[in-house]
Design a protein around this motif. Sequence first.
Motif, PDB file in Angstrom:
ATOM      1  N   THR A  88      33.578   3.260  -6.498  1.00  0.00           N
ATOM      2  CA  THR A  88      34.576   2.226  -6.192  1.00  0.00           C
ATOM      3  C   THR A  88      35.669   2.794  -5.286  1.00  0.00           C
ATOM      4  O   THR A  88      36.050   2.180  -4.279  1.00  0.00           O
ATOM      5  N   ALA A  89      36.169   3.982  -5.641  1.00  0.00           N
ATOM      6  CA  ALA A  89      37.251   4.613  -4.871  1.00  0.00           C
ATOM      7  C   ALA A  89      36.817   4.916  -3.441  1.00  0.00           C
ATOM      8  O   ALA A  89      37.601   4.784  -2.499  1.00  0.00           O
ATOM      9  N   LYS A  90      35.545   5.281  -3.268  1.00  0.00           N
ATOM     10  CA  LYS A  90      35.036   5.591  -1.921  1.00  0.00           C
ATOM     11  C   LYS A  90      35.174   4.383  -1.002  1.00  0.00           C
ATOM     12  O   LYS A  90      35.614   4.502   0.143  1.00  0.00           O
ATOM     13  N   TYR A  91      34.824   3.202  -1.519  1.00  0.00           N
ATOM     14  CA  TYR A  91      34.905   1.990  -0.689  1.00  0.00           C
ATOM     15  C   TYR A  91      36.358   1.568  -0.441  1.00  0.00           C
ATOM     16  O   TYR A  91      36.696   1.082   0.636  1.00  0.00           O
ATOM     17  N   VAL A  92      37.216   1.761  -1.439  1.00  0.00           N
ATOM     18  CA  VAL A  92      38.644   1.477  -1.230  1.00  0.00           C
ATOM     19  C   VAL A  92      39.201   2.365  -0.121  1.00  0.00           C
ATOM     20  O   VAL A  92      39.925   1.896   0.770  1.00  0.00           O
TER      21      VAL A  92
ATOM     22  N   SER B 140      46.369  -9.221  -5.941  1.00  0.00           N
ATOM     23  CA  SER B 140      44.975  -9.059  -6.367  1.00  0.00           C
ATOM     24  C   SER B 140      44.044  -9.075  -5.158  1.00  0.00           C
ATOM     25  O   SER B 140      44.264  -9.836  -4.215  1.00  0.00           O
ATOM     26  N   VAL B 141      43.013  -8.236  -5.200  1.00  0.00           N
ATOM     27  CA  VAL B 141      41.986  -8.217  -4.149  1.00  0.00           C
ATOM     28  C   VAL B 141      40.615  -8.120  -4.809  1.00  0.00           C
ATOM     29  O   VAL B 141      40.515  -7.765  -5.979  1.00  0.00           O
ATOM     30  N   ASP B 142      39.565  -8.438  -4.050  1.00  0.00           N
ATOM     31  CA  ASP B 142      38.196  -8.426  -4.571  1.00  0.00           C
ATOM     32  C   ASP B 142      37.344  -7.539  -3.668  1.00  0.00           C
ATOM     33  O   ASP B 142      37.148  -7.851  -2.496  1.00  0.00           O
ATOM     34  N   LEU B 143      36.847  -6.423  -4.222  1.00  0.00           N
ATOM     35  CA  LEU B 143      36.073  -5.459  -3.439  1.00  0.00           C
ATOM     36  C   LEU B 143      34.793  -6.078  -2.870  1.00  0.00           C
ATOM     37  O   LEU B 143      34.266  -5.603  -1.860  1.00  0.00           O
ATOM     38  N   ARG B 144      34.316  -7.153  -3.503  1.00  0.00           N
ATOM     39  CA  ARG B 144      33.102  -7.824  -2.985  1.00  0.00           C
ATOM     40  C   ARG B 144      33.323  -8.351  -1.562  1.00  0.00           C
ATOM     41  O   ARG B 144      32.381  -8.471  -0.790  1.00  0.00           O
TER      42      ARG B 144
ATOM     43  N   ASP C 143      38.825  -8.045 -16.081  1.00  0.00           N
ATOM     44  CA  ASP C 143      37.784  -7.616 -15.131  1.00  0.00           C
ATOM     45  C   ASP C 143      38.357  -6.802 -13.966  1.00  0.00           C
ATOM     46  O   ASP C 143      37.637  -6.478 -13.029  1.00  0.00           O
ATOM     47  N   GLN C 144      39.650  -6.466 -14.015  1.00  0.00           N
ATOM     48  CA  GLN C 144      40.290  -5.790 -12.885  1.00  0.00           C
ATOM     49  C   GLN C 144      40.651  -4.344 -13.207  1.00  0.00           C
ATOM     50  O   GLN C 144      40.940  -3.999 -14.355  1.00  0.00           O
ATOM     51  N   LEU C 145      40.654  -3.531 -12.162  1.00  0.00           N
ATOM     52  CA  LEU C 145      41.244  -2.194 -12.199  1.00  0.00           C
ATOM     53  C   LEU C 145      42.591  -2.261 -11.490  1.00  0.00           C
ATOM     54  O   LEU C 145      42.728  -2.965 -10.488  1.00  0.00           O
ATOM     55  N   MET C 146      43.574  -1.539 -11.991  1.00  0.00           N
ATOM     56  CA  MET C 146      44.838  -1.404 -11.270  1.00  0.00           C
ATOM     57  C   MET C 146      44.717  -0.147 -10.402  1.00  0.00           C
ATOM     58  O   MET C 146      44.373   0.922 -10.904  1.00  0.00           O
ATOM     59  N   ILE C 147      44.965  -0.297  -9.106  1.00  0.00           N
ATOM     60  CA  ILE C 147      44.796   0.835  -8.181  1.00  0.00           C
ATOM     61  C   ILE C 147      46.116   1.117  -7.488  1.00  0.00           C
ATOM     62  O   ILE C 147      46.797   0.189  -7.030  1.00  0.00           O
ATOM     63  N   ASN C 148      46.500   2.396  -7.429  1.00  0.00           N
ATOM     64  CA  ASN C 148      47.747   2.741  -6.747  1.00  0.00           C
ATOM     65  C   ASN C 148      47.587   3.959  -5.841  1.00  0.00           C
ATOM     66  O   ASN C 148      46.665   4.758  -5.981  1.00  0.00           O
TER      67      ASN C 148
ATOM     68  N   LEU D  63      42.321  -4.872  -8.627  1.00  0.00           N
ATOM     69  CA  LEU D  63      41.048  -4.993  -7.908  1.00  0.00           C
ATOM     70  C   LEU D  63      39.930  -5.462  -8.827  1.00  0.00           C
ATOM     71  O   LEU D  63      39.680  -4.857  -9.876  1.00  0.00           O
ATOM     72  N   SER D  64      39.260  -6.549  -8.421  1.00  0.00           N
ATOM     73  CA  SER D  64      38.038  -6.985  -9.110  1.00  0.00           C
ATOM     74  C   SER D  64      36.844  -6.656  -8.209  1.00  0.00           C
ATOM     75  O   SER D  64      37.009  -6.180  -7.081  1.00  0.00           O
ATOM     76  N   GLY D  65      35.634  -6.932  -8.691  1.00  0.00           N
ATOM     77  CA  GLY D  65      34.440  -6.674  -7.880  1.00  0.00           C
ATOM     78  C   GLY D  65      34.085  -5.207  -7.773  1.00  0.00           C
ATOM     79  O   GLY D  65      33.377  -4.790  -6.858  1.00  0.00           O
ATOM     80  N   HIS D  66      34.532  -4.393  -8.740  1.00  0.00           N
ATOM     81  CA  HIS D  66      34.231  -2.948  -8.743  1.00  0.00           C
ATOM     82  C   HIS D  66      32.835  -2.705  -9.328  1.00  0.00           C
ATOM     83  O   HIS D  66      32.109  -3.650  -9.626  1.00  0.00           O
TER      84      HIS D  66
END
Length: 316
Positions: free
Chosen positions: A143-147, A6-10, A228-233, A39-42
């Motif tokens: 969100t994807a741009k910051y990832v 798990s990670v937090d974009l914030r 509250d999370q997105l799964m990102i791959n 990912l949380s904080g999206h």
Amino acid sequence: MSAIPSVDLRDFVSDNSERKEKFIKEIGAAFENIGFVALSGHFLSEDLVKNLYDEIKKFFDLPQEVKDKYEIEGIGGQRGYTSFGKEHAKGRKEGDLKEFWHFGQYVENDPKLEAEYPDNVEVAELPKFNEVGKETYKMLEKTAKYVLRALALHLDLEENYFDEFIKNGNSILRPIHYPPITSEPKNAVRAAAHGDINLITLLMGAQGRGLQVKNHKGEWVDAIARPDQLMINVGDMLSRLTNNKLKSTIHQVINPPRELWGASRYSIPFFMHPISGMPLNCLENCVDESHPKQFEDITAGEFLHERLIELGLIKG
């Protein structure tokens, strides 16, 4: 690795350099090891998520003849409705047990790309459907741009390396409905084992069991996110670009146990695609004696076309 990190974009968007560095390290390690992260904080609000689910449930509950009028011939399912069982995984004949909708890019200040992409399809029966879909699309794209900025730094690139390629990119928001299962499926699952085509996928709706990820040992691991999370791959395009440094992981959506056959499942992936002209040639700093170049040079558009043929969505 058996669990999804798990990670937090914030952390990344904070003004704190230590938190930013922590996020870059964590997501970089996750994408090198298992190719998935929660990912949380999206940028999606709770209200937006609720409104989207309300709208897509209303759409998939419409009579079949109404939905069928939104299935547009000749565009490979890139916009509008795709009916049950149409799509299959690469190398499979059985259609997946799902129906879905596609929202595509809302092009700004680029007439050439506007002409290249099909138009989004308006659902006359549901006045809020398209508006909520567009807002969700924009927040997931942000969100994807910051990832991708964090991944650029992880790869020793300029932070904004991906920005020019994803602006007005060929990204897709796909609300999926897996209907109740009414009889024993013959060799078919809700979504057969596959890798994604694109740069990264941001998935809403991975809260219940069903999504599984194959780890390096070949074991299937349940990928379950908090509400509250997105799964990102990582998708195949990013894997190619990084000479497989970042892993595009095989995943599937299995059928539920028999006692849950009567329930629908909804999931909503956002497939982050670049513009079709983006070169996917392996990055020089991902190729060395220990990691020789694994992939031929190709553009994102050429690669997408090849894969849509393999998926049975367009004819070769």
